[in-house]
Scaffold this motif. Structure first.
Motif, PDB file in Angstrom:
ATOM      1  N   ILE A  75       0.856  -1.175   0.000  1.00 31.08           N
ATOM      2  CA  ILE A  75       0.000   0.000   0.000  1.00 31.08           C
ATOM      3  C   ILE A  75       0.897   1.231   0.000  1.00 31.08           C
ATOM      4  O   ILE A  75       1.808   1.354   0.819  1.00 31.08           O
ATOM      5  N   ILE A  76       0.650   2.132  -0.944  1.00 27.66           N
ATOM      6  CA  ILE A  76       1.429   3.356  -1.095  1.00 27.66           C
ATOM      7  C   ILE A  76       0.522   4.547  -0.818  1.00 27.66           C
ATOM      8  O   ILE A  76      -0.638   4.548  -1.221  1.00 27.66           O
ATOM      9  N   THR A  77       1.053   5.560  -0.131  1.00 29.16           N
ATOM     10  CA  THR A  77       0.252   6.744   0.160  1.00 29.16           C
ATOM     11  C   THR A  77       0.744   7.972  -0.595  1.00 29.16           C
ATOM     12  O   THR A  77       0.234   9.069  -0.371  1.00 29.16           O
ATOM     13  N   CYS A  78       1.723   7.796  -1.487  1.00 27.16           N
ATOM     14  CA  CYS A  78       2.272   8.922  -2.259  1.00 27.16           C
ATOM     15  C   CYS A  78       2.010   8.773  -3.746  1.00 27.16           C
ATOM     16  O   CYS A  78       2.745   9.323  -4.572  1.00 27.16           O
ATOM     17  N   GLY A  79       0.991   8.017  -4.105  1.00 25.88           N
ATOM     18  CA  GLY A  79       0.600   7.897  -5.496  1.00 25.88           C
ATOM     19  C   GLY A  79       1.416   6.891  -6.285  1.00 25.88           C
ATOM     20  O   GLY A  79       2.430   6.364  -5.805  1.00 25.88           O
ATOM     21  N   SER A  80       0.983   6.646  -7.520  1.00 27.64           N
ATOM     22  CA  SER A  80       1.683   5.699  -8.384  1.00 27.64           C
ATOM     23  C   SER A  80       3.080   6.165  -8.741  1.00 27.64           C
ATOM     24  O   SER A  80       3.932   5.348  -9.108  1.00 27.64           O
ATOM     25  N   HIS A 186      -4.243   3.166 -14.227  1.00 29.08           N
ATOM     26  CA  HIS A 186      -5.669   3.290 -14.535  1.00 29.08           C
ATOM     27  C   HIS A 186      -6.396   1.947 -14.566  1.00 29.08           C
ATOM     28  O   HIS A 186      -7.542   1.890 -15.021  1.00 29.08           O
ATOM     29  N   GLY A 187      -5.756   0.888 -14.069  1.00 32.29           N
ATOM     30  CA  GLY A 187      -6.377  -0.431 -14.124  1.00 32.29           C
ATOM     31  C   GLY A 187      -6.515  -1.126 -12.793  1.00 32.29           C
ATOM     32  O   GLY A 187      -6.596  -2.361 -12.748  1.00 32.29           O
ATOM     33  N   ALA A 188      -6.581  -0.377 -11.696  1.00 37.30           N
ATOM     34  CA  ALA A 188      -6.707  -1.000 -10.374  1.00 37.30           C
ATOM     35  C   ALA A 188      -7.958  -1.855 -10.266  1.00 37.30           C
ATOM     36  O   ALA A 188      -7.992  -2.832  -9.506  1.00 37.30           O
ATOM     37  N   HIS A 189      -8.993  -1.523 -11.025  1.00 39.58           N
ATOM     38  CA  HIS A 189     -10.284  -2.198 -10.928  1.00 39.58           C
ATOM     39  C   HIS A 189     -10.376  -3.458 -11.780  1.00 39.58           C
ATOM     40  O   HIS A 189     -11.368  -4.192 -11.670  1.00 39.58           O
ATOM     41  N   PHE A 190      -9.380  -3.743 -12.595  1.00 37.09           N
ATOM     42  CA  PHE A 190      -9.485  -4.865 -13.520  1.00 37.09           C
ATOM     43  C   PHE A 190      -9.706  -6.198 -12.810  1.00 37.09           C
ATOM     44  O   PHE A 190     -10.289  -7.120 -13.376  1.00 37.09           O
ATOM     45  N   ILE A 191      -9.252  -6.316 -11.589  1.00 38.07           N
ATOM     46  CA  ILE A 191      -9.369  -7.577 -10.853  1.00 38.07           C
ATOM     47  C   ILE A 191     -10.802  -7.850 -10.405  1.00 38.07           C
ATOM     48  O   ILE A 191     -11.137  -8.963  -9.996  1.00 38.07           O
ATOM     49  N   ALA A 208       3.741  -4.309 -11.245  1.00 35.72           N
ATOM     50  CA  ALA A 208       2.750  -3.357 -11.746  1.00 35.72           C
ATOM     51  C   ALA A 208       2.329  -2.441 -10.615  1.00 35.72           C
ATOM     52  O   ALA A 208       2.289  -2.845  -9.449  1.00 35.72           O
ATOM     53  N   VAL A 209       2.018  -1.208 -10.978  1.00 34.78           N
ATOM     54  CA  VAL A 209       1.543  -0.240  -9.997  1.00 34.78           C
ATOM     55  C   VAL A 209       0.157   0.224 -10.393  1.00 34.78           C
ATOM     56  O   VAL A 209      -0.144   0.416 -11.570  1.00 34.78           O
ATOM     57  N   ASN A 210      -0.738   0.365  -9.394  1.00 31.46           N
ATOM     58  CA  ASN A 210      -2.110   0.839  -9.598  1.00 31.46           C
ATOM     59  C   ASN A 210      -2.346   2.112  -8.796  1.00 31.46           C
ATOM     60  O   ASN A 210      -1.931   2.199  -7.648  1.00 31.46           O
ATOM     61  N   SER A 211      -3.040   3.065  -9.390  1.00 33.15           N
ATOM     62  CA  SER A 211      -3.534   4.216  -8.630  1.00 33.15           C
ATOM     63  C   SER A 211      -4.908   3.858  -8.087  1.00 33.15           C
ATOM     64  O   SER A 211      -5.896   3.893  -8.825  1.00 33.15           O
ATOM     65  N   ALA A 212      -4.964   3.536  -6.795  1.00 38.13           N
ATOM     66  CA  ALA A 212      -6.242   3.132  -6.209  1.00 38.13           C
ATOM     67  C   ALA A 212      -7.251   4.267  -6.213  1.00 38.13           C
ATOM     68  O   ALA A 212      -8.458   4.038  -6.245  1.00 38.13           O
ATOM     69  N   HIS A 213      -6.769   5.506  -6.211  1.00 41.29           N
ATOM     70  CA  HIS A 213      -7.692   6.647  -6.150  1.00 41.29           C
ATOM     71  C   HIS A 213      -8.301   6.978  -7.502  1.00 41.29           C
ATOM     72  O   HIS A 213      -9.308   7.689  -7.557  1.00 41.29           O
ATOM     73  N   ASN A 217     -12.586   3.583  -4.646  1.00 36.66           N
ATOM     74  CA  ASN A 217     -13.050   4.542  -3.640  1.00 36.66           C
ATOM     75  C   ASN A 217     -11.990   4.760  -2.557  1.00 36.66           C
ATOM     76  O   ASN A 217     -12.204   4.511  -1.375  1.00 36.66           O
ATOM     77  N   ALA A 218     -10.824   5.240  -2.994  1.00 37.09           N
ATOM     78  CA  ALA A 218      -9.734   5.559  -2.080  1.00 37.09           C
ATOM     79  C   ALA A 218      -9.391   7.040  -2.192  1.00 37.09           C
ATOM     80  O   ALA A 218      -9.644   7.675  -3.222  1.00 37.09           O
ATOM     81  N   LEU A 219      -8.801   7.573  -1.135  1.00 32.10           N
ATOM     82  CA  LEU A 219      -8.386   8.974  -1.147  1.00 32.10           C
ATOM     83  C   LEU A 219      -7.256   9.190  -2.143  1.00 32.10           C
ATOM     84  O   LEU A 219      -6.455   8.284  -2.409  1.00 32.10           O
ATOM     85  N   THR A 220      -7.175  10.402  -2.662  1.00 32.23           N
ATOM     86  CA  THR A 220      -6.118  10.748  -3.611  1.00 32.23           C
ATOM     87  C   THR A 220      -4.748  10.504  -2.974  1.00 32.23           C
ATOM     88  O   THR A 220      -4.490  10.931  -1.846  1.00 32.23           O
ATOM     89  N   GLY A 221      -3.892   9.834  -3.730  1.00 30.14           N
ATOM     90  CA  GLY A 221      -2.569   9.449  -3.239  1.00 30.14           C
ATOM     91  C   GLY A 221      -2.465   7.972  -2.922  1.00 30.14           C
ATOM     92  O   GLY A 221      -1.355   7.443  -2.806  1.00 30.14           O
ATOM     93  N   ALA A 222      -3.600   7.282  -2.809  1.00 29.58           N
ATOM     94  CA  ALA A 222      -3.573   5.845  -2.518  1.00 29.58           C
ATOM     95  C   ALA A 222      -3.175   5.063  -3.766  1.00 29.58           C
ATOM     96  O   ALA A 222      -3.692   5.311  -4.855  1.00 29.58           O
ATOM     97  N   ALA A 223      -2.258   4.131  -3.610  1.00 34.02           N
ATOM     98  CA  ALA A 223      -1.806   3.315  -4.744  1.00 34.02           C
ATOM     99  C   ALA A 223      -1.411   1.935  -4.238  1.00 34.02           C
ATOM    100  O   ALA A 223      -1.190   1.723  -3.033  1.00 34.02           O
ATOM    101  N   PHE A 224      -1.338   0.992  -5.170  1.00 35.98           N
ATOM    102  CA  PHE A 224      -0.891  -0.375  -4.893  1.00 35.98           C
ATOM    103  C   PHE A 224       0.313  -0.685  -5.771  1.00 35.98           C
ATOM    104  O   PHE A 224       0.363  -0.291  -6.941  1.00 35.98           O
ATOM    105  N   LEU A 225       1.249  -1.414  -5.221  1.00 38.49           N
ATOM    106  CA  LEU A 225       2.385  -1.928  -5.990  1.00 38.49           C
ATOM    107  C   LEU A 225       2.431  -3.432  -5.817  1.00 38.49           C
ATOM    108  O   LEU A 225       2.401  -3.931  -4.686  1.00 38.49           O
TER     109      LEU A 225
END
Length: 457
Positions: A75-80, A186-191, A208-213, A217-225
């Motif tokens: 979980i990343i809080t500084c964006g993709s 732009h593909g965090a939702h594909f799963i 792969a990195v996803n921008s969860a925001h 429904n995540a706050l801006t800056g939330a991302a997954f790696l």
């Protein structure tokens, strides 16, 4: 209180806007109401996002890895952007070369400038109607001819919901023993549904990195790696995440990312959204003269206005100022709408009515577009040398044949028009002027003068 930012945002929030832009929670609709109460720091009774041995953080990231079928997820809080920095740092050492898609995000170029990575670009063709870069590369041949490449990074999906053939890319990369990194922001939702494209990891990507925001429904800056590979130095990846992220991570952002992951497991919400989007496209196609850009993501609605005497920027402004509808972005001929499960049928009805009204006043274009994006990029100087060189600012015409010292980007979408280290051509200047005249907003460029290196190359 004299609080311009706060007052501006409160005024926006109080207005009756129709949100077809990021973030995916759509102006708070999809957020838990108590997130602001969770803005704490590292205490005995909370947790520590920066420690991999924190039991709570480890549990949340294992749930994330289980969902995306990765070896490890973070979980990343500084964006993709932080995820892209970490991916590149895990796969490359200073002086090594990364092969990237020509429509990469500016954060890729900026990371190369920071870390001293060399760049090669994968050439792309330009679709004549949408003016969007499209696949025109033989990745196998490129890698055969580029033995110095240590990693490949591509964007998929792009801002327009168009996906690359990640499986073919991964097979070519693995044949050469190098990792494939995917900017899947732009593909965090594909799963979430089998009606959506497969994820990059499902197609063989190493990370792969996803921008969860962006779509969740995540706050801006939330991302997954996510990482699923032996070709990635996971120790260095974790160290890079420590290096590139803030030492004061946001716990509300982290908590919202955790919630977004849990909500992704509700495929019914995404299938309902896909039905809304498909119905919307059919209604517009049946009744209006509007055309859609074909893509793989049914939730990314891209309307093409190339046959009309207008621009995407003009349509974007009309939607915003006259109808209170926020599209995600516009370019010369397209307008992009991001839909998420937090959008309602009423949102789609208001968008339809607005487009119906706008289209009635459009006239057909008599001549094709004369100003096109510049052709495939060529690297003349590595981004780090250009960025750290002595710099002067020249008028656009005077900058021709100079080396650009900073990355110049129309934002959104954040795809560079000029990269740091790229030689400036007349076509660059023509295109920058065109974008400026039709309303584009830039980073790295004030609209009049371009930063160039003072050294001759």
């Amino acid at each position: 209180m004299n609080t311009p930012i706060y007052n501006k945002l409160k005024k926006y929030h109080a207005s009756d806007r129709v949100p077809f832009a990021m973030p995916g929670h759509k102006n708070g609709r999809g957020l838990e109401p108590d997130l602001i109460d969770l803005d704490v720091t590292e205490l005995d009774g909370t947790l520590n996002l920066r420690r991999s041995d924190d039991e709570t953080v480890s549990s949340a990231q294992k749930l994330l890895a289980n969902l995306y079928k990765s070896d490890e997820s973070y979980i990343i809080t500084c964006g993709s952007t932080a995820g892209i920095q970490a991916m590149l740092s895990s796969a490359l050492r200073p002086g090594e070369t990364v092969l990237v898609s020509s429509d990469c995000h500016m954060s890729v170029i900026n990371t190369c400038a920071l870390c001293g990575y060399m760049l090669r670009f994968i050439p792309a063709a330009l679709d004549p109607e949408s003016l969007i870069p499209c696949d025109d590369e033989d990745i196998e041949t490129m890698l055969d001819n580029c033995p110095d490449v240590s990693a490949v990074l591509v964007t998929s999906p792009n801002y327009y919901g168009i996906c690359r053939n990640i499986r073919r890319f991964s097979e070519a990369c693995h044949k050469h023993g190098i990792p494939l990194l995917v900017d899947e922001a732009h593909g965090a939702h594909f799963i979430a549904s089998d009606r959506l494209p497969q994820t990059a990891l499902q197609c063989g990507a190493d990370a792969a990195v996803n921008s969860a925001h962006k779509t969740l429904n995540a706050l801006t800056g939330a991302a997954f790696l996510h990482v699923k590979s032996r070709l990635i130095d996971k120790r260095r990846l974790r160290a890079a995440l420590e290096m590139f992220q803030t030492s004061s991570p946001s716990y509300p952002i982290a908590a919202s990312a955790d919630i977004a992951r849990a909500c992704l497991e509700n495929g019914a919400a995404w299938n309902r959204l896909i039905d809304y989007c498909n119905d919307f496209r059919k209604r517009l196609s049946d009744l209006l003269m509007l055309r859609f850009v074909e893509n793989e993501d049914p939730t990314r609605i891209v309307i093409n206005f190339s046959i009309f005497e207008t621009s995407g920027f003009e349509i974007y402004d009309i939607l915003s100022n006259k109808f209170g509808i926020d599209a995600e972005m516009a370019d010369s001929v397209n307008v992009v709408f991001i839909a998420s499960p937090s959008n309602t049928r009423t949102d789609f009805e208001r968008l339809y009515d607005a487009l119906n009204s706008i289209s009635a006043g459009l006239t057909l274009r008599k001549e094709p577009h004369k100003v096109l994006p510049p052709s495939a990029r060529e690297r003349y100087v590595d981004p780090q040398s250009a960025f750290y060189s002595d710099t002067e600012y020249l008028r656009m015409t005077d900058s021709i044949d100079c080396i650009c010292a900073q990355t110049i980007t129309a934002y959104p979408p954040g795809i560079p028009v000029l990269c740091a280290g790229e030689r400036i051509t007349p076509s660059h200047i023509l295109y920058l002027r065109h974008l400026k005249n039709i309303g584009a907003v830039f980073t790295g460029f004030d609209g009049t003068k371009i930063p160039v290196t003072t050294k001759s190359y």
